[in-house]
Design a protein around this motif. Structure first.
Motif, PDB file in Angstrom:
ATOM      1  N   SER A  33       0.852  -1.190   0.000  1.00  0.00           N
ATOM      2  CA  SER A  33       0.000   0.000   0.000  1.00  0.00           C
ATOM      3  C   SER A  33       0.890   1.243   0.000  1.00  0.00           C
ATOM      4  CB  SER A  33      -0.896   0.001   1.238  1.00  0.00           C
ATOM      5  OG  SER A  33      -0.134   0.254   2.399  1.00  0.00           O
ATOM      6  N   PRO A  34       0.334   2.390  -0.385  1.00  0.00           N
ATOM      7  CA  PRO A  34       1.135   3.618  -0.341  1.00  0.00           C
ATOM      8  C   PRO A  34       1.729   3.901   1.041  1.00  0.00           C
ATOM      9  CG  PRO A  34      -0.811   3.985  -1.666  1.00  0.00           C
ATOM     10  CD  PRO A  34      -0.964   2.619  -1.042  1.00  0.00           C
ATOM     11  N   ILE A  35       0.968   3.669   2.115  1.00  0.00           N
ATOM     12  CA  ILE A  35       1.515   3.941   3.444  1.00  0.00           C
ATOM     13  C   ILE A  35       2.622   2.956   3.793  1.00  0.00           C
ATOM     14  CG2 ILE A  35      -0.231   2.651   4.753  1.00  0.00           C
ATOM     15  CD1 ILE A  35       1.609   5.883   5.816  1.00  0.00           C
ATOM     16  N   GLN A  36       2.526   1.726   3.331  1.00  0.00           N
ATOM     17  CA  GLN A  36       3.596   0.755   3.588  1.00  0.00           C
ATOM     18  C   GLN A  36       4.890   1.197   2.901  1.00  0.00           C
ATOM     19  OE1 GLN A  36       1.682  -2.837   2.247  1.00  0.00           O
ATOM     20  NE2 GLN A  36       0.799  -3.260   4.254  1.00  0.00           N
ATOM     21  N   ILE A  37       4.777   1.697   1.675  1.00  0.00           N
ATOM     22  CA  ILE A  37       5.960   2.222   0.971  1.00  0.00           C
ATOM     23  C   ILE A  37       6.537   3.398   1.757  1.00  0.00           C
ATOM     24  CG2 ILE A  37       6.704   3.504  -1.093  1.00  0.00           C
ATOM     25  CD1 ILE A  37       6.444   0.625  -1.760  1.00  0.00           C
ATOM     26  N   GLN A  38       5.673   4.301   2.215  1.00  0.00           N
ATOM     27  CA  GLN A  38       6.142   5.465   2.957  1.00  0.00           C
ATOM     28  C   GLN A  38       6.826   5.055   4.264  1.00  0.00           C
ATOM     29  OE1 GLN A  38       2.306   7.666   2.676  1.00  0.00           O
ATOM     30  NE2 GLN A  38       3.634   9.386   2.168  1.00  0.00           N
ATOM     31  N   ILE A  39       6.295   4.073   4.945  1.00  0.00           N
ATOM     32  CA  ILE A  39       6.908   3.603   6.191  1.00  0.00           C
ATOM     33  C   ILE A  39       8.291   3.030   5.916  1.00  0.00           C
ATOM     34  CG2 ILE A  39       6.773   1.832   8.001  1.00  0.00           C
ATOM     35  CD1 ILE A  39       3.707   2.352   8.042  1.00  0.00           C
ATOM     36  N   LEU A  40       8.419   2.218   4.880  1.00  0.00           N
ATOM     37  CA  LEU A  40       9.737   1.643   4.546  1.00  0.00           C
ATOM     38  C   LEU A  40      10.751   2.743   4.260  1.00  0.00           C
ATOM     39  CD1 LEU A  40       8.813  -1.394   2.247  1.00  0.00           C
ATOM     40  CD2 LEU A  40       9.553  -1.449   4.642  1.00  0.00           C
ATOM     41  N   ILE A  41      10.356   3.721   3.467  1.00  0.00           N
ATOM     42  CA  ILE A  41      11.275   4.814   3.121  1.00  0.00           C
ATOM     43  C   ILE A  41      11.622   5.618   4.377  1.00  0.00           C
ATOM     44  CG2 ILE A  41      11.523   6.963   1.818  1.00  0.00           C
ATOM     45  CD1 ILE A  41       9.728   5.586  -0.373  1.00  0.00           C
ATOM     46  N   PHE A  42      10.639   5.886   5.212  1.00  0.00           N
ATOM     47  CA  PHE A  42      10.871   6.622   6.458  1.00  0.00           C
ATOM     48  C   PHE A  42      11.895   5.901   7.334  1.00  0.00           C
ATOM     49  CE2 PHE A  42       9.816   7.595  10.898  1.00  0.00           C
ATOM     50  CZ  PHE A  42       9.801   8.983  10.883  1.00  0.00           C
ATOM     51  N   LEU A  43      11.761   4.570   7.417  1.00  0.00           N
ATOM     52  CA  LEU A  43      12.663   3.780   8.265  1.00  0.00           C
ATOM     53  C   LEU A  43      14.101   3.742   7.744  1.00  0.00           C
ATOM     54  CD1 LEU A  43      10.288   0.831   9.240  1.00  0.00           C
ATOM     55  CD2 LEU A  43      11.049   2.734  10.698  1.00  0.00           C
ATOM     56  N   LEU A  44      14.296   4.108   6.480  1.00  0.00           N
ATOM     57  CA  LEU A  44      15.664   4.217   5.958  1.00  0.00           C
ATOM     58  C   LEU A  44      16.449   5.285   6.709  1.00  0.00           C
ATOM     59  CD1 LEU A  44      15.502   4.198   2.043  1.00  0.00           C
ATOM     60  CD2 LEU A  44      16.820   2.653   3.486  1.00  0.00           C
ATOM     61  N   PHE A  45      15.738   6.327   7.144  1.00  0.00           N
ATOM     62  CA  PHE A  45      16.405   7.500   7.702  1.00  0.00           C
ATOM     63  C   PHE A  45      16.130   7.735   9.182  1.00  0.00           C
ATOM     64  CE2 PHE A  45      15.295   8.148   3.228  1.00  0.00           C
ATOM     65  CZ  PHE A  45      16.571   8.229   2.695  1.00  0.00           C
ATOM     66  N   GLN A  46      15.202   6.980   9.770  1.00  0.00           N
ATOM     67  CA  GLN A  46      14.828   7.189  11.167  1.00  0.00           C
ATOM     68  C   GLN A  46      15.072   5.914  11.968  1.00  0.00           C
ATOM     69  OE1 GLN A  46      13.864  10.194  12.294  1.00  0.00           O
ATOM     70  NE2 GLN A  46      13.970  11.040  10.250  1.00  0.00           N
ATOM     71  N   PHE A  47      15.377   6.068  13.221  1.00  0.00           N
ATOM     72  CA  PHE A  47      15.612   4.920  14.088  1.00  0.00           C
ATOM     73  C   PHE A  47      15.298   5.326  15.522  1.00  0.00           C
ATOM     74  CE2 PHE A  47      19.406   7.221  12.965  1.00  0.00           C
ATOM     75  CZ  PHE A  47      19.899   7.614  14.186  1.00  0.00           C
ATOM     76  N   GLY A  48      15.405   4.395  16.424  1.00  0.00           N
ATOM     77  CA  GLY A  48      15.152   4.677  17.836  1.00  0.00           C
ATOM     78  C   GLY A  48      13.694   5.027  18.072  1.00  0.00           C
ATOM     79  N   GLU A  49      13.460   6.060  18.862  1.00  0.00           N
ATOM     80  CA  GLU A  49      12.098   6.478  19.223  1.00  0.00           C
ATOM     81  C   GLU A  49      11.268   6.815  17.984  1.00  0.00           C
ATOM     82  OE1 GLU A  49      10.656   6.515  22.361  1.00  0.00           O
ATOM     83  OE2 GLU A  49      12.504   5.468  22.913  1.00  0.00           O
ATOM     84  N   SER A  50      11.903   7.313  16.933  1.00  0.00           N
ATOM     85  CA  SER A  50      11.183   7.674  15.703  1.00  0.00           C
ATOM     86  C   SER A  50      10.646   6.462  14.960  1.00  0.00           C
ATOM     87  CB  SER A  50      12.096   8.463  14.757  1.00  0.00           C
ATOM     88  OG  SER A  50      12.462   9.678  15.342  1.00  0.00           O
ATOM     89  N   SER A  51      11.152   5.275  15.302  1.00  0.00           N
ATOM     90  CA  SER A  51      10.727   4.080  14.578  1.00  0.00           C
ATOM     91  C   SER A  51       9.672   3.271  15.335  1.00  0.00           C
ATOM     92  CB  SER A  51      11.938   3.193  14.274  1.00  0.00           C
ATOM     93  OG  SER A  51      12.453   2.636  15.464  1.00  0.00           O
ATOM     94  N   LYS A  52       9.020   3.910  16.283  1.00  0.00           N
ATOM     95  CA  LYS A  52       7.942   3.251  17.016  1.00  0.00           C
ATOM     96  C   LYS A  52       6.598   3.597  16.379  1.00  0.00           C
ATOM     97  CE  LYS A  52      10.231   2.931  21.480  1.00  0.00           C
ATOM     98  NZ  LYS A  52      10.136   3.227  22.905  1.00  0.00           N
TER      99      LYS A  52
END
Length: 190
Positions: A33-52
């Motif tokens: 889904s579009p949101i699944q793609i966005q989550i994957l891309i977001f996780l490329l650059f974010q980690f820790g608390e931002s990845s909850k």
């Protein structure tokens, strides 16, 4: 609203439509889904608390239940892994698997079709457009239309000095093009 204001809103709506079409097409290519793609891309650059889940829901202006469903699906497809937070066993961090990282890197270029036409603009036009968009995003946030944005204008480290910008954390002036839209060191200004 003036005539030019209406034209700007219409132009932003058309760019948004193009973004949604590109995102939907990228999702179809990968059975996501579009949101699944966005989550994957977001996780490329974010980690820790931002990845909850809570942080993802806040970032994408979605409910935690919607994000949880997407995360569950991504985990079933072996694109992400969940790691329980030792400090709070009800919470977990989300990390890309090797396959998920590969797909996220490939998918991150989906917006290239929107970026490419920007080549016709001069560097000064790009900076004016960028700072104008940052101001628009800030106003949308202040009006309660969109959630907290981790941009310079909403950060306690940001200071506006005369006609320039200053970051108290970096102890440095910032050119318009150096302003951040999504800063890892952001702390909300009260």
């Amino acid at each position: 609203m003036t005539e030019i204001d209406g034209k700007i809103v219409d132009a932003l709506a058309r760019v948004s439509q193009a973004f949604r079409v590109l995102l939907r097409n990228e999702g179809k290519l990968n059975a996501l889904s579009p949101i699944q793609i966005q989550i994957l891309i977001f996780l490329l650059f974010q980690f820790g608390e931002s990845s909850k889940v809570t942080a993802l829901a806040r970032h994408f202006d979605l409910t935690k239940a919607t994000v949880s469903d997407s995360v569950k699906s991504l985990a079933q497809k072996c694109l992400i892994e969940k790691y329980v937070d030792a400090a709070d066993v009800r919470s977990y961090m989300i990390v890309l698997t090797g396959r998920g990282r590969e797909l996220a890197l490939k998918s991150a270029g989906f917006a290239w079709a929107i970026e490419k036409p920007l080549d016709i603009l001069s560097p000064m036009q790009k900076e004016i457009m960028f700072t104008g968009l940052l101001q628009l995003i800030r106003q949308l946030h202040l009006a309660g239309i969109i959630s907290i944005q981790q941009m310079c204008f909403t950060c306690c480290h940001y200071d506006h000095l005369g006609s320039g910008h200053y970051c108290k954390l970096l102890k440095s002036g910032l050119a318009d093009k150096e302003l951040k839209l999504d800063c890892a060191d952001h702390h909300l200004s009260l």
